[in-house]
Motif scaffolding. Structure first.
Motif, PDB file in Angstrom:
ATOM      1  N   THR A 112      14.459  -1.445   4.405  1.00 51.69           N
ATOM      2  CA  THR A 112      14.686  -0.016   4.570  1.00 51.69           C
ATOM      3  C   THR A 112      13.701   0.528   5.598  1.00 51.69           C
ATOM      4  OG1 THR A 112      13.111   0.602   2.849  1.00 51.69           O
ATOM      5  CG2 THR A 112      15.398   0.199   2.166  1.00 51.69           C
ATOM      6  N   MET A 113      13.960   1.720   6.065  1.00 49.84           N
ATOM      7  CA  MET A 113      13.056   2.352   7.022  1.00 49.84           C
ATOM      8  C   MET A 113      11.673   2.537   6.405  1.00 49.84           C
ATOM      9  SD  MET A 113      13.097   3.400  10.140  1.00 49.84           S
ATOM     10  CE  MET A 113      12.586   4.615  11.360  1.00 49.84           C
ATOM     11  N   ARG A 114      11.638   2.863   5.139  1.00 54.06           N
ATOM     12  CA  ARG A 114      10.352   3.033   4.449  1.00 54.06           C
ATOM     13  C   ARG A 114       9.560   1.716   4.452  1.00 54.06           C
ATOM     14  NH1 ARG A 114       9.473   6.767   0.581  1.00 54.06           N
ATOM     15  NH2 ARG A 114      11.740   6.963   0.284  1.00 54.06           N
ATOM     16  N   GLU A 115      10.232   0.644   4.125  1.00 53.34           N
ATOM     17  CA  GLU A 115       9.572  -0.662   4.053  1.00 53.34           C
ATOM     18  C   GLU A 115       9.105  -1.120   5.430  1.00 53.34           C
ATOM     19  OE1 GLU A 115      12.178  -2.436   0.291  1.00 53.34           O
ATOM     20  OE2 GLU A 115      12.812  -2.796   2.373  1.00 53.34           O
ATOM     21  N   PHE A 116       9.994  -0.988   6.429  1.00 56.27           N
ATOM     22  CA  PHE A 116       9.626  -1.509   7.745  1.00 56.27           C
ATOM     23  C   PHE A 116       8.584  -0.632   8.429  1.00 56.27           C
ATOM     24  CE2 PHE A 116      10.130  -2.450  12.281  1.00 56.27           C
ATOM     25  CZ  PHE A 116       9.945  -3.825  12.227  1.00 56.27           C
ATOM     26  N   SER A 117       8.605   0.667   8.160  1.00 54.63           N
ATOM     27  CA  SER A 117       7.595   1.538   8.768  1.00 54.63           C
ATOM     28  C   SER A 117       6.210   1.181   8.250  1.00 54.63           C
ATOM     29  CB  SER A 117       7.912   3.007   8.491  1.00 54.63           C
ATOM     30  OG  SER A 117       7.833   3.301   7.114  1.00 54.63           O
ATOM     31  N   ASP A 118       6.126   0.758   6.975  1.00 53.67           N
ATOM     32  CA  ASP A 118       4.837   0.306   6.434  1.00 53.67           C
ATOM     33  C   ASP A 118       4.365  -0.952   7.154  1.00 53.67           C
ATOM     34  OD1 ASP A 118       4.744   2.356   4.609  1.00 53.67           O
ATOM     35  OD2 ASP A 118       5.551   1.185   2.941  1.00 53.67           O
ATOM     36  N   THR A 119       5.289  -1.873   7.392  1.00 56.78           N
ATOM     37  CA  THR A 119       4.956  -3.110   8.107  1.00 56.78           C
ATOM     38  C   THR A 119       4.525  -2.806   9.528  1.00 56.78           C
ATOM     39  OG1 THR A 119       6.539  -4.387   6.796  1.00 56.78           O
ATOM     40  CG2 THR A 119       5.846  -5.335   8.904  1.00 56.78           C
ATOM     41  N   TRP A 120       5.299  -1.962  10.193  1.00 56.34           N
ATOM     42  CA  TRP A 120       5.012  -1.595  11.592  1.00 56.34           C
ATOM     43  C   TRP A 120       3.649  -0.925  11.703  1.00 56.34           C
ATOM     44  CZ3 TRP A 120       4.455   3.452  13.528  1.00 56.34           C
ATOM     45  CH2 TRP A 120       4.430   3.560  14.911  1.00 56.34           C
ATOM     46  N   PHE A 121       3.347  -0.011  10.784  1.00 54.33           N
ATOM     47  CA  PHE A 121       2.067   0.692  10.824  1.00 54.33           C
ATOM     48  C   PHE A 121       0.916  -0.278  10.608  1.00 54.33           C
ATOM     49  CE2 PHE A 121      -1.492   2.986   9.021  1.00 54.33           C
ATOM     50  CZ  PHE A 121      -1.569   4.117   9.818  1.00 54.33           C
ATOM     51  N   ALA A 122       1.039  -1.156   9.628  1.00 53.83           N
ATOM     52  CA  ALA A 122      -0.037  -2.107   9.327  1.00 53.83           C
ATOM     53  C   ALA A 122      -0.315  -3.028  10.501  1.00 53.83           C
ATOM     54  CB  ALA A 122       0.332  -2.926   8.090  1.00 53.83           C
ATOM     55  N   LEU A 155      -4.881  -1.291  16.551  1.00 51.13           N
ATOM     56  CA  LEU A 155      -4.928  -1.042  17.995  1.00 51.13           C
ATOM     57  C   LEU A 155      -5.159   0.428  18.314  1.00 51.13           C
ATOM     58  CD1 LEU A 155      -1.815  -3.192  19.028  1.00 51.13           C
ATOM     59  CD2 LEU A 155      -4.218  -3.911  18.952  1.00 51.13           C
ATOM     60  N   TRP A 156      -5.084   1.279  17.307  1.00 53.57           N
ATOM     61  CA  TRP A 156      -5.143   2.719  17.526  1.00 53.57           C
ATOM     62  C   TRP A 156      -6.488   3.315  17.135  1.00 53.57           C
ATOM     63  CZ3 TRP A 156      -0.192   3.357  14.119  1.00 53.57           C
ATOM     64  CH2 TRP A 156       0.915   2.875  14.820  1.00 53.57           C
ATOM     65  N   LYS A 157      -6.794   4.466  17.727  1.00 55.16           N
ATOM     66  CA  LYS A 157      -7.930   5.252  17.293  1.00 55.16           C
ATOM     67  C   LYS A 157      -7.619   5.828  15.912  1.00 55.16           C
ATOM     68  CE  LYS A 157      -9.290   6.832  21.922  1.00 55.16           C
ATOM     69  NZ  LYS A 157      -9.535   8.014  22.768  1.00 55.16           N
ATOM     70  N   SER A 158      -8.653   6.124  15.159  1.00 57.14           N
ATOM     71  CA  SER A 158      -8.451   6.663  13.807  1.00 57.14           C
ATOM     72  C   SER A 158      -7.704   7.989  13.852  1.00 57.14           C
ATOM     73  CB  SER A 158      -9.792   6.837  13.096  1.00 57.14           C
ATOM     74  OG  SER A 158     -10.637   7.717  13.811  1.00 57.14           O
ATOM     75  N   SER A 159      -7.949   8.790  14.896  1.00 56.33           N
ATOM     76  CA  SER A 159      -7.259  10.075  15.013  1.00 56.33           C
ATOM     77  C   SER A 159      -5.761   9.871  15.209  1.00 56.33           C
ATOM     78  CB  SER A 159      -7.834  10.888  16.170  1.00 56.33           C
ATOM     79  OG  SER A 159      -7.730  10.176  17.398  1.00 56.33           O
ATOM     80  N   TYR A 160      -5.390   8.827  15.970  1.00 57.41           N
ATOM     81  CA  TYR A 160      -3.970   8.561  16.183  1.00 57.41           C
ATOM     82  C   TYR A 160      -3.350   7.972  14.916  1.00 57.41           C
ATOM     83  CZ  TYR A 160       0.386   7.156  18.392  1.00 57.41           C
ATOM     84  OH  TYR A 160       1.721   7.025  18.706  1.00 57.41           O
ATOM     85  N   GLN A 161      -4.102   7.171  14.184  1.00 54.87           N
ATOM     86  CA  GLN A 161      -3.608   6.667  12.909  1.00 54.87           C
ATOM     87  C   GLN A 161      -3.272   7.831  11.970  1.00 54.87           C
ATOM     88  OE1 GLN A 161      -6.134   3.714  11.050  1.00 54.87           O
ATOM     89  NE2 GLN A 161      -6.652   2.781  13.000  1.00 54.87           N
ATOM     90  N   LYS A 166     -10.465  10.443  25.665  1.00 52.86           N
ATOM     91  CA  LYS A 166      -9.009  10.513  25.558  1.00 52.86           C
ATOM     92  C   LYS A 166      -8.324   9.367  26.281  1.00 52.86           C
ATOM     93  CE  LYS A 166      -5.154  13.674  26.442  1.00 52.86           C
ATOM     94  NZ  LYS A 166      -4.754  14.999  26.994  1.00 52.86           N
ATOM     95  N   THR A 167      -8.740   9.085  27.511  1.00 48.19           N
ATOM     96  CA  THR A 167      -8.201   7.973  28.292  1.00 48.19           C
ATOM     97  C   THR A 167      -9.344   7.239  28.959  1.00 48.19           C
ATOM     98  OG1 THR A 167      -7.950   9.290  30.326  1.00 48.19           O
ATOM     99  CG2 THR A 167      -6.099   9.303  28.776  1.00 48.19           C
TER     100      THR A 167
END
Length: 395
Positions: A75-85, A90-96, A250-251
């Motif tokens: 499901t989108m819920r399940e895969f979004s958790d995988t994608w986020f993890a 790779l992301w800054k905490s603010s972007y997380q 920022k960049t």
């Protein structure tokens, strides 16, 4: 694309310019054969796992969504958790934090229980239209920028899912909403003087540095004393504070060296002296901090100092980011070189400078930062910027 299916094939070739040309020619041949109906998948890619799917030349492989096509998909819920993890490191905490907010408030409530391969393009377009409507509770609509952020996260998730579970992403052909130019409403030099005169004395140095360096809120709030070089009269911007945490700029281009004008140099000298006068337990490694030495919180500064000072000075309401625009337009008015200004602002080139500030560009001839000093000396004698102590010292 072959028979409605997006296919990917890989080579064992080294990634070189010559090999890219060879692969491009192969792709041209494959697409030509598909157009005339003579393409044989197994012959062209005999070792591909896709070859068996297209074993019958006239067979049509269905990509229609349905129970059979999506039975083994999350499901989108399940895969979004995988994608986020997978991506969060790779992301800054603010972007997380931003992505978490988008997922919890928008993506999961809208598509969470749907299989990733079942979501259709029409649903995405309908959802975009819903996001653009005025909220009955708040009476406001989301900005185009915010809607694009929500859809961009959704797009990234579905594109990754499409690649892993072999279906066509519903985002094909969907363009982001158009965002208008940033509102540039800089202060005139006279308005800067009025603001500084009305500001609480303990905050004048902070805002003076903002007005005459073009630093972003996160950059000046994260500025530390070891990044202030009084001998070279330079400020090194290499970190920032976002949502109470220290992070990178920022960049990559935002990491830069800003030259101090005379008024900025004197303001920072006064701040250093004021810091030395504090009890040792109240001193801070940050140039600007609370009276007890804690890092400042921009929301408190905005609500308790910035907006009240605007009102006291009789100036129209503007957001604090206009201090950055003010620095750029004052440099332009002084005739500084566009290349020099771009470096001070942290822009990789002058394109943004001319795009955002085109109507403020005069005949530019200077290139060393000295023109702004001349302008400030001419216009701000005796005011907040040139303190009485400095005037007396100069005789």
């Amino acid at each position: 694309m072959y028979q409605g299916v997006r296919c990917r094939e890989y080579t064992a070739m080294t990634d070189t310019v010559a090999n890219r040309k060879r692969v491009a020619k192969l792709l041209e041949r494959v697409e030509a054969e598909i157009r005339v109906g003579v393409f044989d998948y197994a012959k062209t890619f005999p070792n591909s796992r896709n070859a068996q799917r297209f074993a019958q030349p006239d067979a049509v492989v269905s990509q229609e969504s349905g129970p059979e096509a999506s039975a083994d998909q999350p499901t989108m819920r399940e895969f979004s958790d995988t994608w986020f993890a997978e991506n969060a490191p790779l992301w800054k905490s603010s972007y997380q934090t931003k992505v978490t907010d988008i997922l919890s408030k928008h993506v999961v409530p809208q598509f969470g229980d749907r299989k990733v391969g079942d979501i259709q393009k029409s649903e995405i377009l309908q959802y975009r239209a819903e996001l653009a409507k005025v909220n009955r509770d708040t009476g406001k609509a989301l900005s185009a920028s915010r809607i694009n952020q929500i859809l961009n996260v959704t797009k990234q998730i579905l594109e990754e899912a499409a690649d892993r579970f072999d279906f066509n992403t519903p985002f094909q052909g969907i363009k982001p909403m158009r965002i208008g130019r940033s509102q540039v409403d800089p202060f005139s030099l006279e308005e800067v003087q009025r603001f500084l005169d009305a500001a609480p004395p303990e905050w004048r140095g902070y805002f003076l540095v903002r007005f005459f360096t073009g630093m972003r809120t996160s950059e000046i709030d994260g500025l530390k004393w070891d990044c202030v070089d009084f001998d070279r009269r330079e400020i090194l911007v290499q970190s920032a504070r976002v949502q109470g945490e220290e992070t990178t700029t920022k960049t990559d281009g935002s990491t830069r060296t800003i030259q101090m004008s005379d008024v900025v140099y004197r303001a920072l000298m006064e701040e250093r002296e004021a810091m030395r006068q504090r009890p040792e337990t109240h001193r801070s490694r940050y140039v600007f901090s609370t009276r007890y030495g804690y890092p400042i919180a921009y929301r408190n500064v905005n609500n308790r100092v910035w907006y009240p000072t605007l009102k006291k000075a009789g100036l129209k309401r503007r957001n604090p980011y206009q201090t950055r625009h003010t620095a750029a337009t004052l440099w332009l008015a002084a005739g500084e070189s566009p290349e020099w200004i771009a470096r001070q602002m942290g822009h990789s080139n002058t394109k943004m400078l001319f795009t955002v500030y085109s109507r403020y560009v005069p005949n530019l001839t200077r290139q060393d930062g000295s023109a702004i000093d001349q302008l400030l000396r001419m216009r701000l004698q005796g005011g907040t910027v040139d303190s009485s102590r400095e005037v007396e010292h100069e005789g």
